[in-house]
Design a protein around this motif. Structure first.
Motif, PDB file in Angstrom:
ATOM      1  N   PRO A   1       0.837  -1.210   0.000  1.00  0.00           N
ATOM      2  CA  PRO A   1       0.000   0.000   0.000  1.00  0.00           C
ATOM      3  C   PRO A   1       0.871   1.259   0.000  1.00  0.00           C
ATOM      4  CG  PRO A   1      -0.784  -1.575   1.624  1.00  0.00           C
ATOM      5  CD  PRO A   1       0.536  -2.090   1.138  1.00  0.00           C
ATOM      6  N   GLY A   2       0.460   2.231  -0.782  1.00  0.00           N
ATOM      7  CA  GLY A   2       1.182   3.489  -0.838  1.00  0.00           C
ATOM      8  C   GLY A   2       0.251   4.645  -0.506  1.00  0.00           C
ATOM      9  N   GLU A   3       0.830   5.825  -0.431  1.00  0.00           N
ATOM     10  CA  GLU A   3       0.025   7.019  -0.190  1.00  0.00           C
ATOM     11  C   GLU A   3       0.678   8.205  -0.877  1.00  0.00           C
ATOM     12  OE1 GLU A   3      -0.204   7.675   3.969  1.00  0.00           O
ATOM     13  OE2 GLU A   3       1.953   8.007   4.236  1.00  0.00           O
ATOM     14  N   PHE A   4      -0.168   9.091  -1.394  1.00  0.00           N
ATOM     15  CA  PHE A   4       0.320  10.307  -2.030  1.00  0.00           C
ATOM     16  C   PHE A   4       0.347  11.432  -1.001  1.00  0.00           C
ATOM     17  CE2 PHE A   4      -1.407   7.984  -5.737  1.00  0.00           C
ATOM     18  CZ  PHE A   4      -0.290   8.012  -6.550  1.00  0.00           C
ATOM     19  N   GLN A   5       1.475  12.130  -0.949  1.00  0.00           N
ATOM     20  CA  GLN A   5       1.606  13.252  -0.026  1.00  0.00           C
ATOM     21  C   GLN A   5       0.751  14.427  -0.509  1.00  0.00           C
ATOM     22  OE1 GLN A   5       3.573  12.604   2.814  1.00  0.00           O
ATOM     23  NE2 GLN A   5       3.401  10.605   1.796  1.00  0.00           N
ATOM     24  N   SER A   6       0.301  15.241   0.415  1.00  0.00           N
ATOM     25  CA  SER A   6      -0.654  16.305   0.075  1.00  0.00           C
ATOM     26  C   SER A   6      -0.005  17.474  -0.653  1.00  0.00           C
ATOM     27  CB  SER A   6      -1.350  16.805   1.346  1.00  0.00           C
ATOM     28  OG  SER A   6      -0.378  17.283   2.279  1.00  0.00           O
ATOM     29  N   ASP A   7       1.143  17.945  -0.188  1.00  0.00           N
ATOM     30  CA  ASP A   7       1.815  19.094  -0.804  1.00  0.00           C
ATOM     31  C   ASP A   7       3.255  19.145  -0.329  1.00  0.00           C
ATOM     32  OD1 ASP A   7       1.936  20.970   1.666  1.00  0.00           O
ATOM     33  OD2 ASP A   7      -0.195  20.450   1.525  1.00  0.00           O
ATOM     34  N   TYR A   8       4.047  19.968  -1.000  1.00  0.00           N
ATOM     35  CA  TYR A   8       5.480  20.027  -0.705  1.00  0.00           C
ATOM     36  C   TYR A   8       5.746  20.597   0.685  1.00  0.00           C
ATOM     37  CZ  TYR A   8      10.347  21.496  -0.773  1.00  0.00           C
ATOM     38  OH  TYR A   8      11.663  21.684  -0.444  1.00  0.00           O
ATOM     39  N   ILE A   9       5.021  21.628   1.069  1.00  0.00           N
ATOM     40  CA  ILE A   9       5.265  22.262   2.373  1.00  0.00           C
ATOM     41  C   ILE A   9       5.056  21.260   3.496  1.00  0.00           C
ATOM     42  CG2 ILE A   9       4.448  24.029   3.967  1.00  0.00           C
ATOM     43  CD1 ILE A   9       3.810  25.777   1.566  1.00  0.00           C
ATOM     44  N   THR A  10       3.960  20.494   3.414  1.00  0.00           N
ATOM     45  CA  THR A  10       3.686  19.494   4.453  1.00  0.00           C
ATOM     46  C   THR A  10       4.748  18.417   4.470  1.00  0.00           C
ATOM     47  OG1 THR A  10       1.304  19.883   4.220  1.00  0.00           O
ATOM     48  CG2 THR A  10       1.986  17.839   5.299  1.00  0.00           C
ATOM     49  N   GLU A  11       5.106  17.912   3.303  1.00  0.00           N
ATOM     50  CA  GLU A  11       6.087  16.831   3.239  1.00  0.00           C
ATOM     51  C   GLU A  11       7.465  17.282   3.708  1.00  0.00           C
ATOM     52  OE1 GLU A  11       7.580  13.273   0.258  1.00  0.00           O
ATOM     53  OE2 GLU A  11       6.699  15.073  -0.631  1.00  0.00           O
ATOM     54  N   SER A  12       7.903  18.433   3.255  1.00  0.00           N
ATOM     55  CA  SER A  12       9.239  18.902   3.630  1.00  0.00           C
ATOM     56  C   SER A  12       9.315  19.267   5.114  1.00  0.00           C
ATOM     57  CB  SER A  12       9.624  20.116   2.773  1.00  0.00           C
ATOM     58  OG  SER A  12       8.714  21.177   2.952  1.00  0.00           O
ATOM     59  N   SER A  13       8.199  19.751   5.695  1.00  0.00           N
ATOM     60  CA  SER A  13       8.214  20.100   7.118  1.00  0.00           C
ATOM     61  C   SER A  13       8.328  18.847   7.993  1.00  0.00           C
ATOM     62  CB  SER A  13       6.943  20.877   7.479  1.00  0.00           C
ATOM     63  OG  SER A  13       5.792  20.082   7.281  1.00  0.00           O
ATOM     64  N   LYS A  14       7.807  17.711   7.501  1.00  0.00           N
ATOM     65  CA  LYS A  14       7.906  16.462   8.245  1.00  0.00           C
ATOM     66  C   LYS A  14       9.268  15.795   8.071  1.00  0.00           C
ATOM     67  CE  LYS A  14       2.978  15.300   7.968  1.00  0.00           C
ATOM     68  NZ  LYS A  14       1.983  14.323   7.431  1.00  0.00           N
ATOM     69  N   TRP A  15       9.975  16.156   7.009  1.00  0.00           N
ATOM     70  CA  TRP A  15      11.239  15.492   6.696  1.00  0.00           C
ATOM     71  C   TRP A  15      12.344  16.514   6.540  1.00  0.00           C
ATOM     72  CZ3 TRP A  15      12.298  12.522   1.491  1.00  0.00           C
ATOM     73  CH2 TRP A  15      13.456  11.769   1.630  1.00  0.00           C
ATOM     74  N   CYS A  16      12.577  16.984   5.342  1.00  0.00           N
ATOM     75  CA  CYS A  16      13.560  18.031   5.064  1.00  0.00           C
ATOM     76  C   CYS A  16      13.264  18.578   3.673  1.00  0.00           C
ATOM     77  CB  CYS A  16      14.993  17.499   5.140  1.00  0.00           C
ATOM     78  SG  CYS A  16      15.378  16.209   3.940  1.00  0.00           S
ATOM     79  N   HIS A  17      13.843  19.723   3.349  1.00  0.00           N
ATOM     80  CA  HIS A  17      13.646  20.296   2.026  1.00  0.00           C
ATOM     81  C   HIS A  17      14.395  19.480   0.973  1.00  0.00           C
ATOM     82  CE1 HIS A  17      11.419  23.911   3.063  1.00  0.00           C
ATOM     83  NE2 HIS A  17      12.225  24.067   4.112  1.00  0.00           N
ATOM     84  N   SER A  18      13.871  19.486  -0.241  1.00  0.00           N
ATOM     85  CA  SER A  18      14.527  18.759  -1.328  1.00  0.00           C
ATOM     86  C   SER A  18      15.929  19.311  -1.550  1.00  0.00           C
ATOM     87  CB  SER A  18      13.703  18.875  -2.611  1.00  0.00           C
ATOM     88  OG  SER A  18      13.484  20.230  -2.963  1.00  0.00           O
ATOM     89  N   THR A  19      16.853  18.440  -1.905  1.00  0.00           N
ATOM     90  CA  THR A  19      18.246  18.863  -2.095  1.00  0.00           C
ATOM     91  C   THR A  19      18.517  19.392  -3.503  1.00  0.00           C
ATOM     92  OG1 THR A  19      18.752  16.537  -2.551  1.00  0.00           O
ATOM     93  CG2 THR A  19      19.166  17.335  -0.330  1.00  0.00           C
ATOM     94  N   ARG A  20      17.669  19.048  -4.485  1.00  0.00           N
ATOM     95  CA  ARG A  20      17.816  19.545  -5.851  1.00  0.00           C
ATOM     96  C   ARG A  20      16.435  19.864  -6.428  1.00  0.00           C
ATOM     97  NH1 ARG A  20      22.238  19.428  -4.227  1.00  0.00           N
ATOM     98  NH2 ARG A  20      24.159  18.591  -5.167  1.00  0.00           N
ATOM     99  N   LYS A  21      16.395  20.876  -7.296  1.00  0.00           N
ATOM    100  CA  LYS A  21      15.156  21.245  -7.975  1.00  0.00           C
ATOM    101  C   LYS A  21      15.443  21.489  -9.455  1.00  0.00           C
ATOM    102  CE  LYS A  21      13.116  23.560  -3.947  1.00  0.00           C
ATOM    103  NZ  LYS A  21      12.582  24.840  -3.409  1.00  0.00           N
TER     104      LYS A  21
END
Length: 467
Positions: free
Chosen positions: A306-326
């Motif tokens: 089972p997988g899940e889609f994250q809601s948005d970048y702000i929520t995901e990065s706040s729970k983990w860390c900011h992306s290292t490359r864009k």
């Protein structure tokens, strides 16, 4: 699954995605004629080389190969990540092949045969190994393609029938023949296609956008405040929980391992200005110990979780860390991306190699860029559009990255380099080689100037101290 030449099905598929069905459909007759001409020319060149007496003018071809290889080496350092490596490999291979051809002796032909044979052998062996281990979709045709490549390697290694004299015409003839055949198939497909067959199944697209961008070339990547599609990548090393063991290539493209043996594969996500955020993650953390990781490499249904889609970048990065490359891209279709996302989100299953965060981003990126080059160049003429696309170095880079990902698995490192290459195709710079070469020379000049100024400054300081 012929994929070592520019005439591979993967190349045709990539061209189909970038130019779009709607643009290609109106030119299917020209594509088919050109395909027949190329197929016949390749067959004739291959047969001509069989007896070792060449009628094909090989020296002019060698000069073109030398120019291409030299230009690639000159601009190779301006690439990033895998782009730079692939450019150096391509430039060195082309230049060496050209020099050996122009040398015009038997030893040079033998060396060329060994080089081509080794390339086929390594590529075929890697394709067979990945097909057996990963068992991705269509792994059986890929396995057959790998066997064909090894058979071609044997053909180049042994001297029959031309005693190595026909090595280059063999490669050129095979490349042209397969290119022509696949162009013929492409023409027939776009003739009857209702949607882009390069984006099939889960990647079904709606009708094409009809607008053409007001700008067709840009001087550089989008500004931070500019509306653009964004590919976020958390690299394996950058997202590892602890200090990692130095393994440059493996850590860059597969996974990083910290000193406690914990494996980090990184992550990838895609974000659009229209509010679409695609970031697939397993609902329950996967066991990433070495033993379990090896078992999970197979892209088979029993490894779906089972997988899940994250809601948005702000929520995901706040729970983990900011992306290292864009990587940010202006020229994309929000409509096509929305159509893809509406269908893709219905299935939330996760598979480490077949349906992971990186493969989701790669598919979404291709959906968003479908027809992007065709929209840019539709008023410039069909053959100019084809020429512009093929002459851009990043098309070859994107092809190699896509091929490796499809025969193994999409990873954050591959997605990062693929997105960079695709951004250069969708948001093209003023020219292909000449502009890239100009930028490279200017960069070299500025570095040289900075070095001279620094050296001069040190000399002045020394004289003042002496006084």
């Amino acid at each position: 699954m012929w994929d070592t030449h520019s005439g591979s099905p993967l190349m045709m598929r990539l061209i189909l995605i970038l130019l779009g069905v709607d643009y290609l459909r109106s030119h299917w007759r020209g594509l088919r004629r050109f395909g027949w001409v190329t197929l016949i020319a390749g067959t004739v060149i291959f047969i001509d080389a069989m007896d070792g007496v060449l009628y094909f003018p090989i020296e002019p071809f060698a000069f073109l190969l030398l120019i291409e290889g030299g230009a690639t080496l000159l601009v190779a350092h301006s690439g990033m990540g895998g782009q730079r490596i692939l450019r150096y490999v391509k430039g060195a291979t082309f230049s060496l092949a050209a020099v050996l051809i122009l040398a015009g002796n038997h030893d040079g032909n033998i060396v060329l045969a060994m080089i081509f044979g080794t390339l086929f052998l390594l590529d075929g062996a890697l394709q067979i190994a990945s097909a057996i281990v990963v068992r991705y979709r269509r792994w059986r045709p890929a396995l057959a393609g790998g066997i064909v490549e090894i058979a071609l390697a044997i053909f180049f290694y042994q001297p029959w029938p031309s005693n190595y004299t026909g090595t280059v015409p063999y490669c050129l003839g095979l490349g042209l023949a397969f290119a022509g055949w696949n162009m013929f198939i492409l023409a027939n497909r776009v003739k009857v296609a209702a949607a882009n067959p390069g984006l099939k199944g889960e990647e079904y697209m709606e009708e094409a956008d009809t607008h053409q961008p007001a700008v067709v070339e840009w001087d550089g990547p989008p500004d931070d405040d500019e509306k653009a599609l964004t590919v976020h990548v958390w690299t394996p090393v950058g997202s590892a929980p602890g200090e990692t063991i130095s393994r440059p290539v493996i850590s860059r493209y597969i996974a990083a391992v910290d000193k406690n043996g914990v494996i980090s594969t990184g992550h990838a996500a895609l974000e659009s200005p229209g509010g679409i955020y695609i970031s697939l993650y397993p609902a329950v953390e996967i066991d990433r110990s070495p033993d379990a990781f090896a078992r999970l490499l197979r892209a088979t249904p029993e490894n779906n979780v089972p997988g899940e889609f994250q809601s948005d970048y702000i929520t995901e990065s706040s729970k983990w860390c900011h992306s290292t490359r864009k990587v940010r891209i202006r020229n994309y279709s929000e409509t096509r991306l929305a159509a893809f996302w509406e269908n893709y989100r219905q299935n939330e299953s996760y598979n480490l190699t077949h349906r992971n965060c990186s493969s989701s981003v790669a598919r979404a990126l291709e959906a968003a860029l479908e027809g992007s080059v065709g929209r840019l160049w539709q008023k410039r003429g069909f053959w100019l559009s084809i020429g512009k696309l093929i002459s851009t170095p990043e098309l070859w880079v994107a092809l190699q990255l896509r091929k490796r990902a499809e025969t193994m698995a999409w990873t954050p490192g591959l997605v990062l380099d693929y997105a960079r290459a695709m951004s250069m195709l969708a948001d093209p710079r003023p020219t292909g080689w000449f502009n890239t070469l100009g930028r490279a020379l200017r960069k070299m000049f500025h570095r040289r100037l900075a070095w001279v100024k620094g050296k001069h400054g040190e000399g002045v300081t020394g004289e003042e101290d002496a006084g």
